[in-house]
Design a protein around this motif. Structure first.
Motif, short mmCIF file in Angstrom:
data_model
loop_
_atom_site.label_atom_id
_atom_site.label_comp_id
_atom_site.label_asym_id
_atom_site.label_seq_id
_atom_site.Cartn_x
_atom_site.Cartn_y
_atom_site.Cartn_z
N TRP A 9 53.61 23.28 19.46
CA TRP A 9 54.67 23.00 20.43
C TRP A 9 56.05 23.21 19.82
CZ3 TRP A 9 58.25 19.22 19.54
CH2 TRP A 9 57.97 18.33 18.52
N VAL A 10 56.16 23.04 18.50
CA VAL A 10 57.44 23.25 17.83
C VAL A 10 57.86 24.72 17.96
CG1 VAL A 10 58.65 23.19 15.62
CG2 VAL A 10 57.07 21.35 16.22
N TRP A 11 56.92 25.62 17.75
CA TRP A 11 57.23 27.05 17.88
C TRP A 11 57.53 27.42 19.32
CZ3 TRP A 11 58.83 29.72 14.07
CH2 TRP A 11 58.43 29.40 12.79
N MET A 12 56.91 26.74 20.27
CA MET A 12 57.17 27.03 21.67
C MET A 12 58.61 26.66 22.04
SD MET A 12 53.59 25.93 23.49
CE MET A 12 54.29 26.06 25.10
N VAL A 13 59.19 25.69 21.36
CA VAL A 13 60.57 25.30 21.60
C VAL A 13 61.52 26.15 20.75
CG1 VAL A 13 62.23 23.41 21.33
CG2 VAL A 13 59.96 22.95 22.24
N PHE A 14 61.15 26.39 19.49
CA PHE A 14 62.02 27.08 18.54
C PHE A 14 62.22 28.55 18.86
CE2 PHE A 14 62.53 29.37 14.46
CZ PHE A 14 63.77 28.87 14.12
N MET A 15 61.19 29.26 19.24
CA MET A 15 61.29 30.70 19.46
C MET A 15 62.25 31.07 20.60
SD MET A 15 59.90 32.24 17.08
CE MET A 15 59.83 33.92 17.65
N PRO A 16 62.22 30.42 21.76
CA PRO A 16 63.22 30.76 22.79
C PRO A 16 64.66 30.49 22.31
CG PRO A 16 61.42 29.55 23.78
CD PRO A 16 61.21 29.50 22.30
N LEU A 17 64.86 29.41 21.56
CA LEU A 17 66.19 29.12 21.03
C LEU A 17 66.63 30.20 20.03
CD1 LEU A 17 66.02 25.26 20.48
CD2 LEU A 17 67.19 26.50 22.29
N LEU A 18 65.71 30.65 19.22
CA LEU A 18 66.02 31.71 18.27
C LEU A 18 66.43 32.99 19.00
CD1 LEU A 18 66.00 32.71 15.29
CD2 LEU A 18 63.66 33.47 15.72
#
Length: 86
Positions: A9-18
């Motif tokens: 879930w961390v990557w699901m949040v982090f990737m759009p922000l990136l």
């Protein structure tokens, strides 16, 4: 069977922000480069031409801001007070 430690879930949040940051940087770079190339805020190739008092007077007379008498009088005053070339 589970992969990883459950932190997907961390990557699901982090990737759009990136991606938002990356796209924002690209847009900023394009805007900055086009302003420099067109001589805008960041560029321009040198100093701007500053009008002399005579040029300002000529422009104001040409645009109709002042009449002929005022123009002639101001032109004479400028001629009398202009510094002599060395």
């Amino acid at each position: 069977m589970m992969y990883g430690d459950g932190g997907g879930w961390v990557w699901m949040v982090f990737m759009p922000l990136l991606w938002i940051v990356v796209i924002g940087l690209v847009v900023w770079a394009v805007i900055r480069l086009t302003q420099v190339a067109s001589g805008g805020r960041y560029g321009g190739g040198g100093r701007e031409h500053r009008e002399s008092p005579e040029e300002v007077l000529d422009r104001r007379y040409a645009s109709g801001e002042i009449d002929t008498d005022t123009y002639t009088e101001a032109r004479e005053r400028l001629a009398a007070h202009s510094p002599r070339p060395r």
